[in-house]
Design a protein around this motif. Structure first.
Motif, PDB file in Angstrom:
ATOM      1  N   ILE A  21       0.832  -1.216   0.000  1.00  5.08           N
ATOM      2  CA  ILE A  21       0.000   0.000   0.000  1.00  5.08           C
ATOM      3  C   ILE A  21       0.862   1.260   0.000  1.00  5.08           C
ATOM      4  O   ILE A  21       0.509   2.264  -0.637  1.00  5.08           O
ATOM      5  CB  ILE A  21      -1.001   0.011   1.181  1.00  5.08           C
ATOM      6  CG1 ILE A  21      -2.015   1.131   0.967  1.00  5.08           C
ATOM      7  CG2 ILE A  21      -0.297   0.138   2.530  1.00  5.08           C
ATOM      8  CD1 ILE A  21      -3.190   1.086   1.889  1.00  5.08           C
ATOM      9  N   GLY A  23       4.034   1.759  -1.290  1.00  4.58           N
ATOM     10  CA  GLY A  23       4.631   2.001  -2.606  1.00  4.58           C
ATOM     11  C   GLY A  23       3.591   2.406  -3.640  1.00  4.58           C
ATOM     12  O   GLY A  23       3.809   3.349  -4.420  1.00  4.58           O
ATOM     13  N   LEU A  40       8.853  -1.432  -8.741  1.00  2.00           N
ATOM     14  CA  LEU A  40       9.403  -2.781  -8.872  1.00  2.00           C
ATOM     15  C   LEU A  40       8.885  -3.614  -7.699  1.00  2.00           C
ATOM     16  O   LEU A  40       9.112  -3.256  -6.532  1.00  2.00           O
ATOM     17  CB  LEU A  40      10.935  -2.750  -8.863  1.00  2.00           C
ATOM     18  CG  LEU A  40      11.591  -1.880  -9.941  1.00  2.00           C
ATOM     19  CD1 LEU A  40      13.119  -1.945  -9.828  1.00  2.00           C
ATOM     20  CD2 LEU A  40      11.162  -2.304 -11.350  1.00  2.00           C
ATOM     21  N   GLN A  50       2.849 -10.284   2.836  1.00  2.00           N
ATOM     22  CA  GLN A  50       2.678  -8.855   2.546  1.00  2.00           C
ATOM     23  C   GLN A  50       1.688  -8.256   3.551  1.00  2.00           C
ATOM     24  O   GLN A  50       0.549  -8.738   3.671  1.00  2.00           O
ATOM     25  CB  GLN A  50       2.166  -8.657   1.116  1.00  2.00           C
ATOM     26  CG  GLN A  50       2.105  -7.192   0.719  1.00  2.00           C
ATOM     27  CD  GLN A  50       1.255  -6.946  -0.517  1.00  2.00           C
ATOM     28  OE1 GLN A  50       0.130  -7.422  -0.585  1.00  2.00           O
ATOM     29  NE2 GLN A  50       1.790  -6.209  -1.465  1.00  2.00           N
ATOM     30  N   ALA A  51       2.119  -7.221   4.241  1.00  2.00           N
ATOM     31  CA  ALA A  51       1.296  -6.672   5.326  1.00  2.00           C
ATOM     32  C   ALA A  51       0.007  -6.057   4.803  1.00  2.00           C
ATOM     33  O   ALA A  51      -1.044  -6.167   5.437  1.00  2.00           O
ATOM     34  CB  ALA A  51       2.106  -5.634   6.094  1.00  2.00           C
ATOM     35  N   SER A  52       0.079  -5.413   3.644  1.00  2.00           N
ATOM     36  CA  SER A  52      -1.078  -4.652   3.172  1.00  2.00           C
ATOM     37  C   SER A  52      -2.272  -5.544   2.848  1.00  2.00           C
ATOM     38  O   SER A  52      -3.415  -5.103   2.914  1.00  2.00           O
ATOM     39  CB  SER A  52      -0.687  -3.835   1.937  1.00  2.00           C
ATOM     40  OG  SER A  52       0.413  -3.023   2.237  1.00  2.00           O
ATOM     41  N   ALA A  54      -2.702  -8.484   4.461  1.00  2.00           N
ATOM     42  CA  ALA A  54      -3.051  -9.195   5.697  1.00  2.00           C
ATOM     43  C   ALA A  54      -3.802  -8.330   6.702  1.00  2.00           C
ATOM     44  O   ALA A  54      -4.403  -8.847   7.638  1.00  2.00           O
ATOM     45  CB  ALA A  54      -1.770  -9.721   6.354  1.00  2.00           C
ATOM     46  N   ALA A 144      10.117  -8.502 -10.067  1.00  2.00           N
ATOM     47  CA  ALA A 144      11.404  -7.778 -10.109  1.00  2.00           C
ATOM     48  C   ALA A 144      11.852  -7.506  -8.678  1.00  2.00           C
ATOM     49  O   ALA A 144      11.371  -6.573  -8.032  1.00  2.00           O
ATOM     50  CB  ALA A 144      11.255  -6.465 -10.871  1.00  2.00           C
ATOM     51  N   TYR A 209      -8.811  -7.197  18.711  1.00  2.00           N
ATOM     52  CA  TYR A 209      -9.921  -6.488  18.056  1.00  2.00           C
ATOM     53  C   TYR A 209     -10.765  -7.464  17.262  1.00  2.00           C
ATOM     54  O   TYR A 209     -10.301  -8.547  16.873  1.00  2.00           O
ATOM     55  CB  TYR A 209      -9.433  -5.338  17.170  1.00  2.00           C
ATOM     56  CG  TYR A 209      -8.372  -5.704  16.163  1.00  2.00           C
ATOM     57  CD1 TYR A 209      -8.683  -6.389  14.992  1.00  2.00           C
ATOM     58  CD2 TYR A 209      -7.041  -5.350  16.379  1.00  2.00           C
ATOM     59  CE1 TYR A 209      -7.695  -6.711  14.069  1.00  2.00           C
ATOM     60  CE2 TYR A 209      -6.053  -5.678  15.475  1.00  2.00           C
ATOM     61  CZ  TYR A 209      -6.396  -6.351  14.316  1.00  2.00           C
ATOM     62  OH  TYR A 209      -5.415  -6.678  13.421  1.00  2.00           O
ATOM     63  N   PRO A 270       6.013  -4.085   8.958  1.00  4.10           N
ATOM     64  CA  PRO A 270       7.355  -3.469   8.951  1.00  4.10           C
ATOM     65  C   PRO A 270       7.549  -2.651  10.223  1.00  4.10           C
ATOM     66  O   PRO A 270       6.790  -1.723  10.483  1.00  4.10           O
ATOM     67  CB  PRO A 270       7.334  -2.572   7.712  1.00  4.10           C
ATOM     68  CG  PRO A 270       5.907  -2.426   7.321  1.00  4.10           C
ATOM     69  CD  PRO A 270       5.075  -3.437   8.032  1.00  4.10           C
ATOM     70  N   GLY A 298      -0.136   1.169   8.830  1.00  2.25           N
ATOM     71  CA  GLY A 298       0.221   1.541   7.458  1.00  2.25           C
ATOM     72  C   GLY A 298      -0.973   1.760   6.534  1.00  2.25           C
ATOM     73  O   GLY A 298      -0.857   2.530   5.563  1.00  2.25           O
ATOM     74  N   LEU A 300      -3.866   3.146   7.515  1.00  2.00           N
ATOM     75  CA  LEU A 300      -4.266   4.509   7.889  1.00  2.00           C
ATOM     76  C   LEU A 300      -3.291   5.556   7.341  1.00  2.00           C
ATOM     77  O   LEU A 300      -3.697   6.607   6.843  1.00  2.00           O
ATOM     78  CB  LEU A 300      -4.326   4.608   9.424  1.00  2.00           C
ATOM     79  CG  LEU A 300      -4.378   5.998  10.043  1.00  2.00           C
ATOM     80  CD1 LEU A 300      -5.676   6.706   9.666  1.00  2.00           C
ATOM     81  CD2 LEU A 300      -4.239   5.921  11.565  1.00  2.00           C
TER      82      LEU A 300
END
Ligand SMILES: Cc1cc2nc3c(=O)[nH]c(=O)nc-3n(C[C@H](O)[C@H](O)[C@H](O)COP(=O)(O)OP(=O)(O)OC[C@H]3O[C@@H](n4cnc5c(N)ncnc54)[C@H](O)[C@@H]3O)c2cc1C
Length: 328
Positions: A21, A23, A40, A50-52, A54, A144, A209, A270, A298, A300
């Motif tokens: 999210i 990048g 890339l 990938q956090a975005s 999850a 990449a 939560y 991260p 991230g 938010l």
């Protein structure tokens, strides 16, 4: 289906390493301001962990358990959100609705307060962003993996694992938990599950939560999360941990105890040593920048990070609310 990946061009204005999210939001903002941008992304489809993808998607501006150092930045980024979503929806043709409008927050002294706070489904947002960004004119190269960056006097040369190379004025590292330079960013694992449960609001304590979904493919279910674990890049799911999360969540909403579990997963947040974002130029490397360390917020902080980084890359300097996150 629009094309989501292109071949790597020889040069561009700005390379962004990482198509999460952070990048992708930055790519959209830079493109709007007239820059030529190449993203890339190491994974051909979607990076495991990938956090975005999850995330729960709470825009937790007023969470009393967030560091106070984040407060002004959170508020500012939330203020940019509606326009950000509208642009992503307009470019992608996909809808990213707010899933909830209120959070019932347990405080440390066991009171419950109501917060006028929204949440969204980050998978819907990522799907829409992944279409919106190439649609806007940004080049996204998937598969990449950036392995090396060489600095020149006023440019960088960026190499991927297959020997491809691209020259640019600047590179922004938005590689999430995988950023390998200084300052150090580490992965913080979050295990999470989704249950069949009809619930109106987000329920949240310091430990847990429950975030319900009202629209789209997850409607009628709720996310239960999330652990915060310092275990490196391990993304395995531990059944005992999932059971414990269900137990803890049922202390907030008893119906969770008997709810059907639909899905379990984990993601890697991260995380910098002080748990705060790291945004700005890398010391001693005038062409290299970082937008990372967004830890638990991230989703938010993405629109705010994008505007702040774009300002900095245009030479305007970082906005005041972001200056405290400059890497040192
Ligand atoms: C369980 C969980 C719940 C969360 N809940 C919330 C929430 O409710 N609200 C909120 O605001 N935030 C939440 N977060 C935090 C949020 O998800 C993250 O802060 C945010 O997604 C970080 O985005 P990112 O783009 O920096 O990282 P990522 O989404 O991890 O993206 C980084 C990308 O960089 C790519 N990459 C890495 N290395 C390279 C390389 N060398 N070359 C090319 N590409 C590379 C990766 O493949 C990846 O796609 C949650 C996170 C987790 C794990």
């Amino acid at each position: 289906m629009p094309k989501l990946s292109s071949a790597m061009p020889a040069s561009t204005d700005i390379v962004i390493c990482g198509g999460g999210i952070i990048g992708l939001s930055l790519a959209l903002e830079l493109q709007r301001r007239g820059a030529k941008v190449v993203v890339l992304e190491q994974s051909a489809t979607r990076a495991e962990g990938q956090a975005s993808w999850a995330a729960a998607g709470m825009l937790a501006v007023d969470d009393p358990h967030n560091p106070t150092a984040l407060h002004d930045f959170s508020r500012w980024s939330r203020g940019l959100y509606d326009e950000f979503i509208a642009r992503v929806e307009g470019l992608s043709g996909l809808c990213v609705p707010f899933q909830t409008q209120r959070t019932r927050q347990w405080t440390d002294d066991d009171r419950v307060i109501e917060l006028a706070e929204q949440s969204l489904n980050p998978r819907e947002l990522m799907r829409a962003l992944e279409q919106a960004v190439p649609q806007s004119g940004v080049t996204v190269v998937r598969g990449a993996r950036v392995v090396r960056v060489e600095d020149d006097a006023d440019a960088v040369r960026v190499f991927d694992a297959d020997g491809g190379a691209i020259s640019a004025r600047s590179i922004v590292h938005a590689a999430g938990a995988w950023y390998a330079g200084a300052p150090a960013i580490k992965p913080s694992k979050g295990q999470m599950l989704r249950v069949r449960l009809a619930l109106e609001d987000v329920h949240r304590s310091a430990a847990m939560y429950i975030a319900p979904r009202h629209f789209g493919e997850q409607a009628g279910t709720a996310l239960v999360g999330a652990t915060v674990e310092d275990v490196g890049f391990d993304t395995t799911i531990d059944e005992a941990t999932i059971k414990r999360q269900l137990q803890q969540a049922s202390e907030l909403v008893p119906a969770v105890r008997d709810a059907e579990v639909i899905e379990v997963w984990s993601g890697l947040r991260p995380t910098a040593s002080d748990l705060l974002p790291v945004i700005g130029g890398l010391p001693g490397k005038p062409q290299q920048w970082i937008a990372g360390g967004h830890f638990r917020n991230g989703i938010l902080l993405a629109p705010g990070t994008a505007v702040a980084m774009a300002d900095a890359l245009e030479g305007k300097g970082l906005p005041q609310v972001v200056k405290r996150f400059i890497p040192r």
